[in-house]
Every structure is written in structure tokens, then in C-alpha cells.
Write an enzyme that holds these catalytic residues in place. Structure first.
Site, short mmCIF file in Angstrom:
data_model
loop_
_atom_site.label_atom_id
_atom_site.label_comp_id
_atom_site.label_asym_id
_atom_site.label_seq_id
_atom_site.Cartn_x
_atom_site.Cartn_y
_atom_site.Cartn_z
N HIS A 9 2.14 -54.24 -7.13
CA HIS A 9 1.84 -54.54 -8.53
C HIS A 9 2.67 -53.60 -9.42
O HIS A 9 2.57 -52.38 -9.27
CB HIS A 9 0.33 -54.30 -8.75
CG HIS A 9 -0.11 -54.41 -10.17
ND1 HIS A 9 0.50 -55.23 -11.10
CD2 HIS A 9 -1.11 -53.79 -10.84
CE1 HIS A 9 -0.11 -55.10 -12.25
NE2 HIS A 9 -1.08 -54.23 -12.13
N ASN A 34 13.94 -56.48 -6.92
CA ASN A 34 14.70 -57.53 -6.24
C ASN A 34 16.06 -56.97 -5.84
O ASN A 34 16.44 -55.87 -6.25
CB ASN A 34 14.92 -58.72 -7.19
CG ASN A 34 13.71 -59.65 -7.25
OD1 ASN A 34 12.85 -59.64 -6.36
ND2 ASN A 34 13.65 -60.45 -8.30
N HIS A 54 7.70 -65.34 -2.94
CA HIS A 54 7.94 -64.26 -1.96
C HIS A 54 7.02 -64.39 -0.74
O HIS A 54 6.56 -63.40 -0.19
CB HIS A 54 7.73 -62.88 -2.60
CG HIS A 54 8.70 -62.57 -3.71
ND1 HIS A 54 9.87 -61.87 -3.53
CD2 HIS A 54 8.66 -62.88 -5.03
CE1 HIS A 54 10.50 -61.74 -4.68
NE2 HIS A 54 9.79 -62.36 -5.61
#
Ligand code: HDD
Length: 738
Positions: A371, A179, A107
Site C-alpha cells: 500500500h 513499476n 498485478h
């Protein structure tokens, strides 16, 4: 001994003249400060004096000393060597030498935006998270990304897209790190380095950049039946989004929610774009990769700047938290499975609006650290083995990437809730912690800080406040320590078949073409054959078509055919109508165009919340003085969602065209047409875009456009505009695809 001051009479080195007059120092603008926050010691960390923005009139060193010259190094004579003594030269070059930090291992390429999340309160019954209570507004930062490419790679490659959102809630930071594809390649996070090593460029030559069309990727997925589901999504139009604004987002894993009564529910997160889910064609994606590698980044920033704020609804699929964590035979802990929306509808719980571009790419988009373990009270993780590994990886990678353990103090990462931790020291420590007892329990700092608790907690003890994070206690029964997957993870094909059969015929053709293209780029025959075997297990038609394209025999399936698959229409992007905000319409003009008509077209497009871009032979303003945004040289069809040819009967004047050979004869016999216009029209036609052609324009014939084709409107551009708008609501004129 006497000395001369440079810039004064007799000086050897005159100062470089400033292009603008020096002005009074400005205070740091509010948006140049970090989020308002209070450090552990109670000192506001967003104070103006903490800002390093360019906010004053005088250039200084990093120590705040004003400089009179930053253009010449200190030398022993104007032709002599540079002196080690030059503290400013050393400071300037040293800082520059260390400007780069490691890019994300995955990413790396991304674009971000600030925004707000407005909660509807519909989830309040299943979660105690206050940012999901009724009418709560929470500031957010969202970063979209590709997965495989390096930081400077093209936006429109075929890949999965990251969709990560940081909610700065009143109870601490919650990150939804998702995603645009609802499943993942692997079922256990221990295989993440393997799948990424296979997808990244080959280690010997470091090619190909940012793509899956190569041997190692297909070697890996063809050796992993579990990767087939994610892979078919990549091969579908989902792998090449039109815009970040037109992507769905998924939390992928199943999460657990806890309500005020401490009851738990299992949920899957979905982002639903208000503008619908739309994609590029493969040819467009490839062309844009060269013509405008920043296409998605630019699109997001332009839309926000123009006030066309992209929006997504956050939705939840909700499941009972049963001991087996299964739903209708689907293992909710298996990240390679979806639960069709027709079985469990997505219930909207709030609205995300991205309304501000970052002021500084590095400070915000590059340094933001997400995270999946950034959770708030009321939301917890499950035992999905992919998620479990992620819980370790993110902070770990950020310690290297952001240079130490204090990256939560970087403005974009700072919680908006008070922070009162006992983490101390480390590289880049920004806080000046007071007190002598950074440990618990202590008696020296009055016992502070105290534990929090939740209301009614019998073990609350000396706890002071409620809204504590609670790890949901889970009965594990008698378990054996093993390295294995549950048996329920074993079906690798039925949902892939479900996906393929839920697509419209044109989308299925795109999938077939994508597999044929990608496998055609593999050199190893064994890899192609192995992947074909998987396709045969997924769907006979898919396998036969790809095999035909590759010139290989069709293998027999090795698993029983999935006959009873019930398609999920929600998986298809075709057949719905959507708002047009922020869509781009090119208005093609020439010397014979009527400036008033062009003006009217611009206004009408603008009034619909879309972006009109005038394309003219040169950059000179139109006769009425209105500006031109693109020229025949800088315009390419792939930038536009639709085109209006407001050109008259103008043709290229023989002898004046710079490239005689490039002229094409107009089949209508009207002479020659500028080839850049026919190319523009032919490409837009091929990509099934809606188009208007003024009656007189010879471009239509020159480009081979069928004037009777759906989505082609011939006549007075002003009156045909409404037809164009209607055709655009379905994104493309799908009937035009063969
Ligand atoms: Fe990951 C970054 C999404 C599996 C390890 N991941 C990263 C980003 C997104 C995702 C959107 C970019 C965040 C940003 O913009 O900064 N990752 C996912 C999703 C996954 C997933 C949706 C599966 C459902 N990831 C995954 C696994 C691992 C990682 C299984 C490791 C075991 N991911 C990382 C990372 C990254 C990362 C190495 C790289 C940069 C970073 O974290 O900060 O830790």
C-alpha cells in the site's frame, strides 16, 4: 454389538501403506513461523504452537486429532453410499473448496522474495526515517509482477512490471509500490478503472490474455494523449525484461522527505539493478510464453537458490520543495513525466539484496499486501492526483482479496515494530486483545496507549515517545474546489520524443516493430489511424516506419515538432558493460564430445558465478558420470544467454533419426546434422547471443551462422570461453542485429 477396527485382522478396509517410515514429530522450523512479533496483548505471535506447518509425524484434523486413514471415506459398506457422519471427509473437502481467494484485480501474476536493505546513510540529511540512517539493515519482502494477466498467465508478455518492496522497519512498515516504468498511463487516479478495463481482455470473449495488442487497449491510449509516454516505454524493450533481476524500478510519483530539522525535500525513488537493465527480443518473449510460461518466476527463484542474490541500489533524485513543485519546467506532480538523470543525478542511498525464496507461495507471495500509504516518519506523499487515488485503493481491494480488515496480521504483512492499535474484531482476528478501553482518551486502561511525538514538538502534550509520523503541514492558499488538471499537465509529447530519440538505432527498430505488431493486431482502422497521428506528433521517422508497416499514409503532425530535445543517454539499455552473475550458458554435447573438456567448461562458467547447463542427446550421464541438465528435446535456445557447441563431428546417423524428414543436409557436405541443434544455433544467432563453436562441429554451417560475425567464436571451446564472457558483458552482440 461388536465392531471391527479397519486395518486390524478381519477389517474390511486395509490402511494405505506409508511410503516412508513414520518418524518422531519435529518442532516447527524457525522459517515456518511468522516474523517474531508481539501482539497488542504482549503474546508472541510467532510462537511455534501457532505454526500450521507440516511439522509432526502424525496426520491430524484441523482440530489436532490424529487420523489413521485419509484415503477412504466412511461408507455404509465398501460398495455403499458415503455417510454424512464422516467429519473428516467434510472438513477436508470443505477446506479444499475454499482454497482459492480472488486474484489481484491488477498485478495478479507475480513472484516474490525475502531480502535485506542495507542503508548507506547518504539520505540521512534529508529524512528522519531510521531505515535510511547509516548502516541500518532492514528485512524486506519484494514482489515483482505483470499488470494485465491473470494469475496463471505467462511471465514474458509485453507489459509493465510491478516492483513492490515492503520494508519491515523499526518504525513500522514502509512500502515502495513501484513499476519498472517511471511514468504512468493516466494523470488522475479516477481514470484507473478505465485504463485497466481497456487493457484487460475483451469482456465478451475474455481474450486476449495478458497483452495490450488488441483494440480496446489501443482505443483507450489513442484517445488519451497523456498515455503516450507510458505506452512508448511498453513498446520499447522495457516491456519485455530478460529477468526481474535486470529491471530498473521506479516509485513514479514524487514523494516528500522530512529531516530531523523538519525541513522538507521532494524526491523520486529509483531502483538500479547491479546486473544492468536487459531485455528479451520480442521473438524470444513470444517463444518463452509457450515454452516456459514461468520463465521470470523460475529465474528469480533459481538465482536465489544458487546464491546469485540479485541486488539493486536504491537511489533518489532530490528536488527543492518549492511552492510550485516544478523543476526546470517539469511538473513534479505529473506522473506522466520523468526528470532526466542527466539533469538530476540519481544518488544511491542503500542496497537491496534478495537472498531467500518464499517457503510457501500462497502464504507469502499471494497474501502480501502492499500500500503506497504505508509510510514511516520522514517520508510523506505529495498531491500527485494519481497517488492520491492509490492511497484509497490498496487497502480497499485487500479487504475483499484477503477476506476482511485484519490482513495486517498475516505473517508476511506483520510489522516488525510493536503494534499497539485500537482496531478490534473483524473477520480473521488473530489477536486476543486484552484491556477494556480500546478508545482514546481513556482513564480505565491507565490512559494507554499514549500519543507519540517528535522531539521538540511544542504540541507534544502528554506524548511519551518520539518518532511519530507527521503529516507535513501544507499551505493551500485560496483554492477553488474543481474537477480539472493544472495547465502544467498539458504537454503530452515532448518527453515521448525525448524517450524515442534517446534510444540507440537498434532499440528504435524494436519500438517501431512493437507498434507495428500491436496496431497490426487491432481490427479497427480508425484506432490505427488515431494512434498513427500520435506517433506523427512524437517523431516523424517513427510514424513513417510504423505507417509503412501498416500500409497506411503518414499523417502530418498536429503539434509543433520538438526540435530542441536533448537526448538522455540514461534511457538507453545499450552501450554499457555489466556483471554476468547468474547468466545461463548452454554447453551442447554429443557422443563425440570430450568429457574432460565439458567438465572444464562447466568449472570455468561456474567460477564466474554463471550457470552451466549441459545439453546432451539424451538424459544419460556423460561418460565421466557427470549429469546432464537438458536434452536435445528439452533444450530451446531462449533459455540460454549464450551457447558453447562442444560437439564434435557427429552427425545424425541415417536411419536412426526418429524423423527422417527433419534432417537437414549439411551445406559443408558433412552429411546431416540433428535439426534440433541447428535450430538451437540458428535461433541463438538470430537473437544476437554470443556463441562458441568447436572447430569440427558441422552445426555452424547447418545453422547458417557466419563464422566471421561478431560474437561468433570458432575454435577450441576452452580457449574461446574468455571471448564469450567478454561478449556477454553487453548482454547481446548488438552489432549482429540488422
Ligand atoms: Fe497499483 C496493485 C503499482 C497505480 C490500484 N499496483 C499494484 C501492484 C503494484 C502497483 C506493483 C502490485 C502489488 C503487489 O505485488 O501486491 N499502481 C502501481 C504503480 C502505479 C499504480 C507504480 C502508478 C504509478 N494502482 C494505481 C492506481 C490505482 C491502483 C492509480 C487505483 C486508483 N494497484 C491498485 C490496486 C492493487 C494494485 C487495485 C491491486 C492489488 C492490490 O492493489 O493489492 O489497489
Amino acid at each position: 454389538m461388536t465392531s471391527t477396527i479397519p486395518g486390524k485382522p478381519g477389517s474390511a478396509t486395509p490402511s494405505v501403506e506409508e511410503p516412508t517410515a513414520p518418524r518422531e514429530p519435529l518442532p516447527a522450523a524457525p522459517d515456518q513461523r511468522g516474523p517474531e512479533n508481539v501482539s497488542a496483548t504482549g503474546v508472541p505471535t510467532g510462537a511455534p504452537e501457532a505454526s500450521r506447518a507440516q511439522s509432526g509425524a502424525a496426520l491430524t484434523t484441523a482440530q489436532g486429532v490424529r487420523l489413521r486413514d485419509t484415503d477412504h471415506s466412511l461408507k455404509a459398506g465398501s460398495r455403499g453410499p458415503t455417510l454424512l457422519q464422516d467429519h473428516h471427509l467434510r472438513e477436508k473437502i470443505t477446506h479444499f473448496d475454499h482454497e482459492r481467494i480472488p486474484e489481484r484485480v491488477v498485478h495478479a501474476r507475480g513472484a516474490g522474495a525475502h531480502g535485506v536493505f542495507d542503508s548507506y546513510g547518504t539520505a540521512a540529511g534529508i529524512t528522519r526515517a531510521t531505515f535510511l540512517a547509516e548502516k541500518v539493515s532492514t528485512p524486506v519482502f519484494t514482489r515483482f509482477s505483470t499488470v494485465l494477466g491473470s494469475r496463471g498467465s505467462a511471465d514474458t508478455v509485453r507489459d509493465t512490471r510491478g516492483f513492490a518492496t515492503k520494508f519491515y522497519t523499526s518504525e513500522g512498515v514502509f512500502d515502495l509500490v513501484g513499476n519498472n516504468i517511471p511514468v504512468f498511463f493516466i494523470q488522475d487516479g479516477i481514470k484507473f478503472p478505465d485504463v485497466i478495463h481497456a487493457g484487460k481482455p475483451h469482456p465478451d470473449r475474455e481474450i486476449p490474455q495478458a497483452q495490450s495488442a488488441h483494440d480496446t487497449f489501443w482505443d483507450f491510449v489513442s484517445l488519451h494523449p497523456e498515455a503516450q509516454h507510458h505506452t512508448i516505454w511498453n513498446m520499447s524493450d522495457r516491456g519485455i525484461p530478460r529477468s526481474y533481476r535486470t529491471m530498473e524500478g521506479f516509485g513514479v510519483h514524487t514523494f516528500r522527505m522530512i529531516n530531523a530539522q523538519n525541513e522538507t525535500t521532494l524526491v523520486k525513488f529509483h531502483w538500479k539493478p547491479k546486473l544492468g537493465v536487459h531485455s528479451l527480443t520480442w521473438e524470444e518473449a513470444q517463444m518463452i510464453g509457450g515454452l516456459d510460461p514461468d520463465f521470470h518466476r523460475r529465474d528469480l527463484a533459481d538465482a536465489i537458490e544458487a546464491g546469485a542474490f540479485p541486488q539493486w541500489e536504491l537511489g533518489l533524485q532530490v528536488f527543492p520543495d518549492t511552492p510550485d513543485q516544478m523543476f526546470e519546467g517539469i511538473d513534479l506532480l505529473d506522473p506522466t513525466k520523468i526528470v532526466p538523470e542527466e539533469l538530476v543525478p540519481v544518488q544511491p542511498v542503500g542496497l537491496l539484496t534478495l537472498n531467500a525464496n518464499p517457503k510457501n507461495f500462497f502464504a507469502e507471495t499471494e497474501q502480501v499486501a502492499f500500500h503506497p500509504g504505508h509510510l514511516v516518519p520522514g517520508i510523506d506523499v505529495t498531491n500527485d492526483p494519481l497517488l492520491q487515488a492509490r492511497l484509497f485503493s490498496y487497502i480497499d481491494t485487500q479487504i475483499t482479496r484477503l477476506g476482511g480488515p485484519n490482513f495486517a496480521q498475516i505473517p508476511v504483512n506483520r510489522p516488525h515494530a510493536p503494534v499497539n492499535d485500537m482496531f478490534r474484531d473483524g473477520f480473521h482476528q488473530d489477536a486476543v486483545h486484552e484491556g477494556v478501553a480500546p478508545y482514546k482518551p481513556n482513564s480505565l486502561d491507565g490512559g494507554c496507549p499514549f500519543h507519540a511525538a517528535i522531539a521538540g514538538d511544542p504540541n507534544a502534550g502528554d506524548a511519551l515517545v518520539d518518532a511519530a509520523f507527521i503529516d507535513v503541514p501544507e499551505e493551500l492558499g485560496t483554492v477553488r474546489k474543481v474537477r480539472e488538471n493544472p495547465q502544467s499537465f498539458e504537454d503530452h509529447y515532448s518527453q515521448v520524443t525525448l524517450f524515442f530519440r534517446s534510444l540507440s538505432p537498434v532499440e528504435q527498430q524494436h519500438v517501431i516493430q512493437a507498434y507495428t505488431f500491436e496496431l497490426g493486431k487491432c481490427y479497427e482502422q480508425a484506432i490505427r489511424e488515431r494512434q498513427l497521428q500520435h506517433l506523427a506528433n512524437i517523431d516523424g521517422y517513427l510514424a513513417a516506419e510504423v505507417a509503412r508497416g501498416l500500409g497506411l499514409p503518414v499523417p502530418e503532425p498536429t503539434v509543433p515538432p520538438a526540435e530542441d530535445v536533448v537526448p538522455s543517454p540514461a534511457l538507453s539499455q545499450v552501450g554499457k558493460e555489466w556483471p554476468l552473475d547468474g547468466r545461463i550458458i548452454g554447453i551442447v554435447t554429443d557422443d563425440t564430445s570430450d568429457a574432460e573438456v565439458v567438465h572444464g567448461l562447466r568449472e570455468a562458467i561456474d567460477a564466474k558465478g554463471m550457470v552451466p547447463l549441459v545439453i546432451a542427446p539424451t538424459g544419460a550421464p556423460l561418460p565421466d558420470g557427470s549429469p546432464v541438465q537438458r536434452t536435445y528435446l528439452t533444450a530451446r535456445s531462449v533459455e540460454f544467454d549464450a551457447l558453447v557447441f562442444a560437439t564434435g563431428s557427429a552427425q545424425v546417423d541415417a536411419g536412426t533419426h526418429p524423423n527422417e524428414d527433419a534432417k537437414i543436409a549439411d551445406p559443408a557436405g558433412a552429411g546431416t546434422v540433428d535439426p534440433r541443434l541447428t535450430l538451437l544455433a540458428a535461433e541463438a544467432y538470430r537473437h544476437a547471443k554470443a556463441m562458441v563453436f568447436a572447430d569440427l562441429t558441422p552445426v555452424l554451417e547447418g545453422a547458417g551462422v557466419d563464422r566471421e560475425a561478431p560474437g561468433v567464436f570458432v575454435g577450441d571451446p576452452a580457449t574461446k570461453l574468455q571471448d564469450l564472457f567478454t561478449a556477454m558483458t553487453t548482454h547481446r552482440v548488438w552489432q549482429r542485429f540488422p
